[in-house]
Design a protein around this motif. Sequence first.
Motif, short mmCIF file in Angstrom:
data_model
loop_
_atom_site.label_atom_id
_atom_site.label_comp_id
_atom_site.label_asym_id
_atom_site.label_seq_id
_atom_site.Cartn_x
_atom_site.Cartn_y
_atom_site.Cartn_z
N PHE A 98 29.33 -23.46 26.03
CA PHE A 98 29.11 -22.69 25.14
C PHE A 98 30.21 -22.10 24.17
O PHE A 98 31.53 -22.52 24.39
CB PHE A 98 28.61 -21.48 25.87
CG PHE A 98 29.62 -20.63 26.86
CD1 PHE A 98 30.40 -19.65 26.42
CD2 PHE A 98 29.71 -21.15 28.19
CE1 PHE A 98 31.22 -19.11 27.36
CE2 PHE A 98 30.50 -20.53 29.23
CZ PHE A 98 31.29 -19.58 28.64
N ILE A 99 29.87 -21.45 22.98
CA ILE A 99 30.78 -20.88 21.92
C ILE A 99 30.26 -19.80 21.72
O ILE A 99 29.20 -19.29 21.72
CB ILE A 99 31.20 -21.84 20.92
CG1 ILE A 99 29.96 -21.92 20.06
CG2 ILE A 99 31.62 -23.24 21.27
CD1 ILE A 99 30.43 -22.42 18.64
N ARG A 100 31.40 -18.77 21.37
CA ARG A 100 30.92 -17.36 20.89
C ARG A 100 31.40 -17.48 19.45
O ARG A 100 32.68 -17.74 19.43
CB ARG A 100 31.37 -16.30 21.46
CG ARG A 100 30.98 -14.91 21.07
CD ARG A 100 31.87 -13.83 21.94
NE ARG A 100 33.52 -14.13 21.85
CZ ARG A 100 34.16 -13.26 22.23
NH1 ARG A 100 33.87 -12.27 23.21
NH2 ARG A 100 35.58 -13.59 22.23
N GLU A 101 30.77 -16.70 18.51
CA GLU A 101 31.22 -16.80 16.98
C GLU A 101 30.59 -15.93 16.22
O GLU A 101 29.41 -15.36 16.69
CB GLU A 101 31.15 -18.31 16.35
CG GLU A 101 32.41 -19.08 16.64
CD GLU A 101 33.68 -18.23 15.87
OE1 GLU A 101 33.59 -17.31 15.22
OE2 GLU A 101 34.85 -18.67 16.31
N ILE A 102 30.79 -15.67 15.01
CA ILE A 102 30.10 -14.99 14.02
C ILE A 102 29.49 -15.95 13.24
O ILE A 102 30.14 -16.87 12.43
CB ILE A 102 30.94 -14.33 13.01
CG1 ILE A 102 31.70 -13.15 14.01
CG2 ILE A 102 30.31 -13.39 11.99
CD1 ILE A 102 31.11 -12.08 14.71
N PHE A 103 28.08 -16.32 13.58
CA PHE A 103 27.35 -17.38 12.75
C PHE A 103 26.71 -16.90 11.47
O PHE A 103 26.48 -17.84 10.72
CB PHE A 103 26.40 -18.10 13.75
CG PHE A 103 27.00 -18.49 14.96
CD1 PHE A 103 27.32 -20.04 15.03
CD2 PHE A 103 27.10 -18.03 15.96
CE1 PHE A 103 27.94 -20.63 15.91
CE2 PHE A 103 27.64 -18.81 17.15
CZ PHE A 103 27.92 -20.01 17.24
N THR A 104 26.17 -15.74 11.45
CA THR A 104 25.41 -15.15 10.25
C THR A 104 26.00 -13.76 9.44
O THR A 104 26.64 -13.19 10.25
CB THR A 104 23.85 -14.82 10.87
OG1 THR A 104 24.06 -13.83 12.04
CG2 THR A 104 23.45 -16.18 11.52
N GLY A 105 25.55 -13.56 8.48
CA GLY A 105 25.94 -12.44 7.79
C GLY A 105 26.85 -12.48 6.77
O GLY A 105 27.86 -13.51 6.76
N VAL A 106 27.13 -11.72 6.02
CA VAL A 106 28.41 -11.20 5.15
C VAL A 106 28.93 -10.09 5.41
O VAL A 106 28.24 -8.67 5.41
CB VAL A 106 27.76 -11.37 3.70
CG1 VAL A 106 29.24 -11.40 2.76
CG2 VAL A 106 27.19 -12.79 3.26
N TYR A 107 30.48 -9.86 5.53
CA TYR A 107 30.99 -8.66 6.06
C TYR A 107 32.13 -8.38 5.08
O TYR A 107 32.64 -9.18 4.59
CB TYR A 107 31.47 -8.79 7.33
CG TYR A 107 30.41 -9.30 8.30
CD1 TYR A 107 29.53 -8.51 8.98
CD2 TYR A 107 30.12 -10.91 8.38
CE1 TYR A 107 28.48 -9.00 10.06
CE2 TYR A 107 29.40 -11.42 9.46
CZ TYR A 107 28.44 -10.38 9.99
OH TYR A 107 27.49 -11.16 10.70
N ALA A 108 32.20 -6.96 4.99
CA ALA A 108 33.49 -6.23 4.57
C ALA A 108 34.47 -6.15 5.84
O ALA A 108 33.86 -5.48 6.75
CB ALA A 108 33.66 -5.20 3.91
N SER A 109 35.63 -6.91 5.83
CA SER A 109 36.10 -6.76 7.19
C SER A 109 37.62 -6.63 6.93
O SER A 109 38.26 -6.73 5.78
CB SER A 109 36.22 -8.44 7.91
OG SER A 109 37.13 -9.24 7.24
N ASP A 110 38.56 -6.64 8.12
CA ASP A 110 39.91 -6.51 7.86
C ASP A 110 40.46 -7.72 7.41
O ASP A 110 41.74 -7.69 7.14
CB ASP A 110 40.41 -6.08 9.44
CG ASP A 110 40.27 -4.66 9.71
OD1 ASP A 110 39.88 -3.85 8.99
OD2 ASP A 110 40.58 -4.46 11.04
N PHE A 111 39.84 -8.80 7.59
CA PHE A 111 40.30 -10.16 7.11
C PHE A 111 39.89 -10.18 5.51
O PHE A 111 39.92 -11.59 5.29
CB PHE A 111 39.88 -11.22 8.18
CG PHE A 111 39.89 -10.65 9.67
CD1 PHE A 111 41.19 -10.32 10.12
CD2 PHE A 111 38.69 -10.73 10.31
CE1 PHE A 111 41.27 -9.99 11.34
CE2 PHE A 111 38.80 -10.01 11.76
CZ PHE A 111 40.04 -9.95 12.30
N GLY A 112 39.30 -9.40 4.84
CA GLY A 112 38.78 -9.79 3.66
C GLY A 112 37.03 -9.96 3.82
O GLY A 112 36.52 -9.56 4.71
#
Length: 273
Positions: free
Chosen positions: A116-130
Amino acid sequence: MTWLKEVLGTEKAVIAMCHLMALPGDPYFDKEKGMDYVVEMARKDLHALQDGGVDAVMFSNEFSLPYLTNVKTETVAAMGRVIGELKSEIKVPFGVNVLWDAKKSLDLAAATGALFIREIFTGVYASDFGLWNTNVGETVRHQQRIGAEHVKLLFNIVPEAAKYVAERDIESVARSTVFNNRPDALCVSGLTAGSRTDSQILKRVKDSVPDTVVLANTGVRRDNLIEQLTIADGAVVGTAFKIDGKFENHVDQARVKEFMDDVNTFRKPKVAV
């Protein structure tokens, strides 16, 4: 019965984080101690987690701070080396998480045999990483191309250190994510690693998608595990297993055992009186 029973061996499963130290190319990589030290510390944590009784382990490059959303090849190669050296010692089901790059998480899973893997697969975000964008359609097609169809996809729908660009209530996010993407699980997080997952948000997600596995993704501790596991189908646990409960420390086997003893008591069938 959920897939947790089939793949991880139990319902209300606890997936323990094996946080790898900074790797070559990372700002905090210790060049003097090198990769041998990274492997040895990962080995120490892996055995403490397994001997403490966890159900599964997930390897992540947790100390590759600050994180990238397009991870470098050297990071994946280093993670592959660590897992490869430890493979014969891994006694529980395991997954991987290359922060924060879904396709490279799949690459690592295919190379190492992760389930299994865990990730951010969906969406668009304003984040600490840009500004953080995703492309789930390309990611799942990549999964097919590399023969990783068996790898379970754990979708983090409350990203740490990020917020959706468009305001959406969590119920809408959960329902649309399930309808459009058929995730194997949804992960609900607090603001950062070790931050408590809001039980009300967790319940809202589970109530919205009752037939989908929902995991409490951060901040599950002995003092809240019954509350969290009563709602969620399982939990991802990292910081609570560390010495003194601090994110930057290594795993304390005694803390793991105490936590898992409580979990096993919670999971025992209730006897009617």
